[in-house]
Structures are given as structure tokens and as C-alpha cells.
Design a protein around this motif. Structure first.
Motif, short mmCIF file in Angstrom:
data_model
loop_
_atom_site.label_atom_id
_atom_site.label_comp_id
_atom_site.label_asym_id
_atom_site.label_seq_id
_atom_site.Cartn_x
_atom_site.Cartn_y
_atom_site.Cartn_z
N ILE A 90 0.72 -1.21 0.20
CA ILE A 90 0.13 0.02 0.07
C ILE A 90 0.81 1.23 -0.02
CG2 ILE A 90 -1.99 1.16 1.24
CD1 ILE A 90 -2.73 -1.43 2.53
N PHE A 91 1.91 1.26 0.85
CA PHE A 91 2.94 2.48 1.06
C PHE A 91 3.47 2.63 -0.38
CE2 PHE A 91 6.71 4.59 1.67
CZ PHE A 91 6.34 5.54 2.68
N ARG A 92 3.99 1.57 -1.12
CA ARG A 92 4.73 1.52 -2.21
C ARG A 92 3.78 2.28 -3.44
NH1 ARG A 92 6.29 -3.00 -2.47
NH2 ARG A 92 4.56 -3.93 -3.78
N GLU A 93 2.50 1.64 -3.40
CA GLU A 93 1.60 2.09 -4.60
C GLU A 93 1.35 3.51 -4.27
OE1 GLU A 93 -1.65 -0.40 -4.21
OE2 GLU A 93 -0.67 -2.09 -5.74
N ARG A 94 1.22 4.05 -3.12
CA ARG A 94 0.94 5.44 -2.79
C ARG A 94 2.15 6.33 -3.39
NH1 ARG A 94 -0.09 9.52 -3.68
NH2 ARG A 94 -1.15 11.16 -2.12
N VAL A 95 3.23 5.95 -2.95
CA VAL A 95 4.75 6.69 -3.49
C VAL A 95 4.51 6.63 -4.99
CG1 VAL A 95 7.06 6.65 -3.56
CG2 VAL A 95 5.90 6.17 -1.41
N GLU A 96 4.04 5.52 -5.65
CA GLU A 96 4.09 5.81 -7.22
C GLU A 96 2.89 6.59 -7.45
OE1 GLU A 96 3.94 1.39 -7.93
OE2 GLU A 96 6.18 1.30 -7.25
N GLY A 97 2.20 7.10 -6.80
CA GLY A 97 1.06 7.79 -7.23
C GLY A 97 -0.41 7.41 -7.07
N LYS A 98 -0.53 6.01 -6.77
CA LYS A 98 -1.81 5.48 -6.77
C LYS A 98 -2.69 5.63 -5.30
CE LYS A 98 -4.36 1.04 -6.68
NZ LYS A 98 -4.31 -0.30 -6.70
N LEU A 99 -3.86 6.53 -5.46
CA LEU A 99 -4.33 6.78 -4.17
C LEU A 99 -4.98 5.48 -3.66
CD1 LEU A 99 -6.08 10.25 -4.92
CD2 LEU A 99 -4.26 9.79 -3.46
N PRO A 100 -5.21 5.32 -2.32
CA PRO A 100 -5.60 4.23 -1.88
C PRO A 100 -7.17 4.14 -2.08
CG PRO A 100 -4.88 5.56 0.16
CD PRO A 100 -4.56 6.21 -1.49
N ASP A 101 -7.93 2.82 -2.22
CA ASP A 101 -9.20 2.75 -1.84
C ASP A 101 -9.52 2.73 -0.43
OD1 ASP A 101 -8.67 0.12 -1.05
OD2 ASP A 101 -9.41 -0.68 -2.91
N ALA A 102 -10.77 2.59 0.11
CA ALA A 102 -10.97 2.78 1.48
C ALA A 102 -10.54 1.51 2.18
CB ALA A 102 -12.64 2.76 1.74
N GLU A 103 -10.51 0.44 1.96
CA GLU A 103 -9.83 -0.54 2.47
C GLU A 103 -8.42 -0.76 2.67
OE1 GLU A 103 -9.59 -5.75 2.14
OE2 GLU A 103 -10.38 -4.37 0.45
N ALA A 104 -7.64 -0.14 1.57
CA ALA A 104 -6.10 0.03 1.76
C ALA A 104 -5.95 0.91 2.52
CB ALA A 104 -5.60 0.33 0.40
N GLU A 105 -6.59 2.11 2.91
CA GLU A 105 -6.61 3.19 3.82
C GLU A 105 -6.82 2.67 5.30
OE1 GLU A 105 -8.81 7.30 5.05
OE2 GLU A 105 -9.22 6.44 3.07
N ALA A 106 -7.70 2.14 5.51
CA ALA A 106 -8.09 1.50 6.85
C ALA A 106 -7.08 0.70 7.38
CB ALA A 106 -9.19 0.89 6.80
N LYS A 107 -6.32 -0.33 6.23
CA LYS A 107 -5.35 -1.28 6.72
C LYS A 107 -4.06 -0.26 6.99
CE LYS A 107 -6.95 -5.31 4.30
NZ LYS A 107 -6.73 -6.11 3.21
N PHE A 108 -3.69 0.74 6.21
CA PHE A 108 -2.48 1.40 6.54
C PHE A 108 -2.54 2.19 7.72
CE2 PHE A 108 -0.12 5.41 6.16
CZ PHE A 108 1.35 5.04 5.95
N LYS A 109 -3.80 2.69 7.83
CA LYS A 109 -4.01 3.68 8.90
C LYS A 109 -4.04 2.89 10.57
CE LYS A 109 -6.23 7.76 7.05
NZ LYS A 109 -7.23 8.61 7.13
N CYS A 110 -4.57 1.52 10.30
CA CYS A 110 -4.52 0.74 11.56
C CYS A 110 -3.17 0.28 11.58
CB CYS A 110 -5.20 -0.67 11.05
SG CYS A 110 -5.31 -1.63 12.55
N ALA A 111 -2.16 -0.19 10.84
CA ALA A 111 -0.77 -0.47 10.86
C ALA A 111 -0.12 0.78 11.66
CB ALA A 111 -0.37 -0.92 9.60
#
Length: 470
Positions: A256-277
């Protein structure tokens, strides 16, 4: 007919009067969460007029004025300071039932000695009186703080901040108030924001390292946490939509982190997983350091897209949200407890419907590490009015241990907001007084006064581990 804002304001029983005047009134203030600017404290700024210190940055007042149909020119626009003050005075005069009516008049009395009523007819005399006082000795930023009997202040600071003003204040032995930073890492967590890559670049510079992975982000934040700890920081603060618990393994979070660095915005599920971590990692850091974790949630921010584009965030266009799943809050705390990583925690929801959920969740994680290790935070933001405070106090008393409560905070950007602590203490004593006079609690004033003094001051001092300069 009871007089407005007299000595016994809000104190409707003899028991309440006794408790307030003998146990609460003279207690120092610990403002463990506010948005004061530490640079302004260090520079001991002075204000030319009451508009600058009273209306500048106060979105409570801005919302009220907009609701009364006041053009934005007189709220945050280019009208003169006198014109803005006159408009606020006119609106306040009719603001029956709004806590700003009480707060504003308490501030006028406590700081400026004005015993009258502010409205469109008295705006001129209040303007002249307040402005003359502001030019006199003792009415600088530090003077207003000391006038309010403040012991400790915790500002709200980003991990990339230099903390230079805190460092200067800590070394200044002439100012008897402790001013500490509080860690607010929201910008590092909110990877769904378009500004996130720009912020990560700022954090890289502050931490002196490249951030190319989630592991790097945690290491950079670890360095900054050490830096904050060296400057006396003892607590964090997080602004969340809700307390998320969406566990994911390390590889998925890194993806999720790598894809965001590459410019892809997270969907709601990915955002929740990242924020939980992210929150799990931060909580473990707080536990290691003995810090307190504050979680503010239940707010939907920046709802008006037109004003957000023109004015930006934190300008008075937020509302209560109803998305606060107690199952995830409990699961998040439970996962931390299971790992031995649960720090002292304060939960604040902007939605009063969450009071019972919070107060029952608290009881699942209390132990002998601290009195009230998990706290139900003071009625927050849209709830720090009479009914909101009473509801929070009664819910905590009914379902938890009110005597261990760490009490009130200002959550304010204004140096004139400290009478909110008086407002809270009067309401606290009113509630206790009503219980005594109704026979719900005995006239054991030794115990009652101890509880009142603890909630007003001593609990916070012990819970956070603050040391006074005085």
C-alpha cells in the motif's frame, strides 16, 4: 429571579456552592490539549485590539456569525477589526442558549472586568474598555496565561516541527508556566491526502533520512519521537474519522505504501489497513515511552467544498459524524493489550451517542498501571456546552469511575479561553451538588472536595506526569 453570571453562576444548590468555592475555584489549570502557538508565547505577543485576540482563528465564533447571516467580509474577510467586533457583538446579543454567550461574557469579566452585557448597543464601550486594557501591563500572551493561573500547557505539534520555541520556553526561568509539545502525526498517517508526498519530503528532511518504505516511515517517526521526548513531550494526539481496526500483514502494508509513493491513491480498504498499521506502531512507541495516547474521532471535516477551496481547512465547516464502530475501537485496544503495547489512552468522540460505548469499552482495559488508565475525554468541540458536559459526566459516573477523570481542556487557539475551565468546574460542582441534595450521595464534604480538586487539577498532573515550574 437569579442574576446573570453572578458569583453563584450555574451553582444551584448550597452543596454546589460549597464545593466550587472551597475545592475548585482556586485550583491551577492544566491545559493538556490546546492549539496555542508556542512562538506567540515565547515572543509574548501583544494585541492591538480585542478582535485580534478574540475573533482571529476562532471558528466557533465564525460559525455563529455565519448562522446569523453575517457576510463573510465581517467574519474572515477584509472588514476592519472594529467592524468585525461590532458584528459579533450584535450577533452575540441574541445568541440565547449558545455556550458562546456564557464563554464570551466570562472572558469579558475575568480579563477585562466588564460586568455588563455585550450586544449591539454596548459594543462601543466594550471595544474601548478591552482595547485600553490590552495596552496595559500584564495583557500580553504570557500575562493572560498567568492571569488565568495556568500551570502547564501542551500545544499541538507536527513531527517535522523544530520545537525551537519550546526549547526557548523551557530555558526561560522567568516564565513560571510549563509549555510542552504534544505529538500530532496526522499528516504522516493520512496517505489519502494529495499533500501526503509533499509532507513525507518534509519529514525526511526533519529525520535526516530517506523514507522509501513503511519501515522507513516508522524509523523516521521513531527518531522524531526521541526528539520530542527530549523536549519534554508526554502525550500524543490523533484526529481520526473513527478508530480503525483492519489488520494486515507487513507485506500488504508495504505494498500500500509503495503504490501510494508511485502515485496511486488508496481505496477505502487499503486506507483503513494502512492507518491501522500506523496507529498500532505509534501506540507501541507511546507505551515504550510512558506517553498518553489521545484519540479524537467522530468528526466529518471540511464539508463545504466551495469554502474549502477558497478558505482551506479549520475554518468552521465541520460537523458531527455517526461512523464510530465501537467493535473496531474495542478490537484496536484489545490487539494492543494482547501484545502488551496498550498505552494510557483518552478517547473522545464528537458524537454524544458514543458516550455509553466509550464508557463500557474503558472498563475492559483498566488495571493498576494508572487510575483510569483508559479515559473518556472531556466533552469535546461541539459538546463542550452545558448539556454536553453534563451528559459526559453522568455517563462516565454511571458506567465508570468519575473520580479518576482527568478533567477539562481548552482545545482553543485563543489566550482568552481559560474561563472554559471555570465553566466546566461550575458544571461539575452543580452535578455533584444536585446528587447530594437529592440524597444520591451523602454530605461527605471531605471526600467530595477531594474528588472535585482531583478532577479540576490533580488527576491530570498525576496521569500525565507533569512537573510544575512553580
Amino acid at each position: 429571579m437569579k442574576a446573570f453570571l453572578d458569583k453563584e453562576f450555574l451553582l444551584n444548590t448550597e452543596a454546589a456552592k460549597k464545593l466550587y468555592h472551597e475545592a475548585a475555584e482556586k485550583q491551577p489549570i492544566i491545559d493538556y490539549h490546546c492549539h496555542l502557538n508556542p512562538r506567540e508565547i515565547w515572543e509574548d505577543v501583544r494585541y492591538e485590539n480585542i478582535t485580534q485576540v478574540w475573533l482571529g482563528g476562532d471558528h466557533y465564533k465564525w460559525r455563529l456569525m455565519r448562522s446569523a447571516g453575517v457576510p463573510e467580509k465581517y467574519v474572515t474577510g477584509d472588514a476592519s477589526d472594529r467592524e468585525k467586533f461590532d458584528k459579533y457583538a450584535e450577533v452575540l446579543g441574541k445568541s440565547i442558549g449558545n455556550p458562546l454567550y456564557h464563554w464570551s461574557h466570562l472572558e469579558l469579566r475575568r480579563f477585562f472586568g466588564y460586568e455588563g452585557i455585550l450586544n449591539k448597543d454596548t459594543a462601543g464601550e466594550v471595544w474601548e474598555l478591552a482595547n485600553a486594557k490590552l495596552q496595559s501591563e500584564g495583557y500580553s500572551a504570557r500575562g493572560l496565561i498567568m492571569m488565568s493561573n495556568v500551570d502547564t500547557i501542551c500545544t499541538t505539534d507536527d513531527p517535522a516541527d523544530t520545537l525551537e520555541w519550546h526549547e526557548k520556553l523551557a530555558a526561560d526561568k522567568t516564565f513560571p508556566v510549563t509549555v510542552l509539545p504534544a505529538w500530532r502525526p496526522d499528516k504522516a498517517m493520512n496517505l489519502e491526502k494529495t499533500t501526503w508526498p509533499e509532507y513525507i519530503a518534509q519529514l525526511e528532511k526533519a529525520a535526516g533520512m530517506k523514507i522509501a518504505s513503511f519501515a522507513d516511515l516508522k524509523n523516521a517517526l521513531h527518531k522524531r519521537l526521541d526528539f520530542f521526548a527530549a523536549h519534554g513531550c508526554k502525550l500524543s494526539d490523533h484526529g481520526l474519522n473513527y478508530v480503525m481496526y483492519a489488520p494486515a500483514d507487513e507485506a500488504e502494508v508495504e505494498k500500500i505504501f509503495r503504490e501510494r509513493v508511485e502515485g496511486k491513491l488508496p481505496d477505502a480498504e487499503a486506507e483503513a489497513k494502512f492507518k491501522c498499521a500506523f496507529m498500532m506502531a505509534m501506540a507501541a512507541e507511546y507505551r515504550e515511552r510512558g506517553w498518553v495516547m489521545q484519540l479524537h474521532y467522530g468528526c466529518r471535516r471540511d464539508n463545504n467544498p466551495v469554502t474549502f477551496r477558497t478558505m482551506g481547512p479549520d475554518t468552521g465547516f465541520d460537523c458531527v459524524d455517526n461512523t464510530a464502530p465501537s467493535t473496531q475501537t474495542a478490537a484496536f485496544l484489545g490487539a494492543l493489550e494482547d501484545k502488551g503495547k496498550l498505552p494510557k489512552t483518552i478517547l473522545y468522540s464528537l458524537n454524544t451517542n458514543d458516550n455509553a460505548a466509550i464508557d463500557t469499552i474503558l472498563g475492559c482495559f483498566q488495571n493498576d498501571e494508572a487510575v483510569g488508565k483508559i479515559q473518556h475525554g472531556s466533552a469535546w468541540w461541539f459538546n463542550d456546552h452545558f448539556d454536553g458536559m453534563v451528559e459526559q459526566l453522568k455517563s462516565l459516573a454511571s458506567l465508570g469511575y468519575l473520580a479518576g477523570f482527568v478533567g477539562m481542556l481548552t482545545d482553543s487557539r485563543s489566550f482568552l479561553s481559560y474561563p472554559r475551565h471555570e465553566y466546566f468546574r461550575r458544571i461539575l460542582c452543580r452535578v455533584f451538588g444536585e446528587w447530594v441534595e437529592a440524597g444520591f450521595y451523602p454530605e461527605d464534604y471531605d471526600t467530595l472536595k477531594e474528588i472535585v480538586a482531583d478532577i479540576s487539577y490533580r488527576n491530570a498532573k498525576q496521569y500525565f506526569g507533569f512537573e510544575s515550574k512553580k
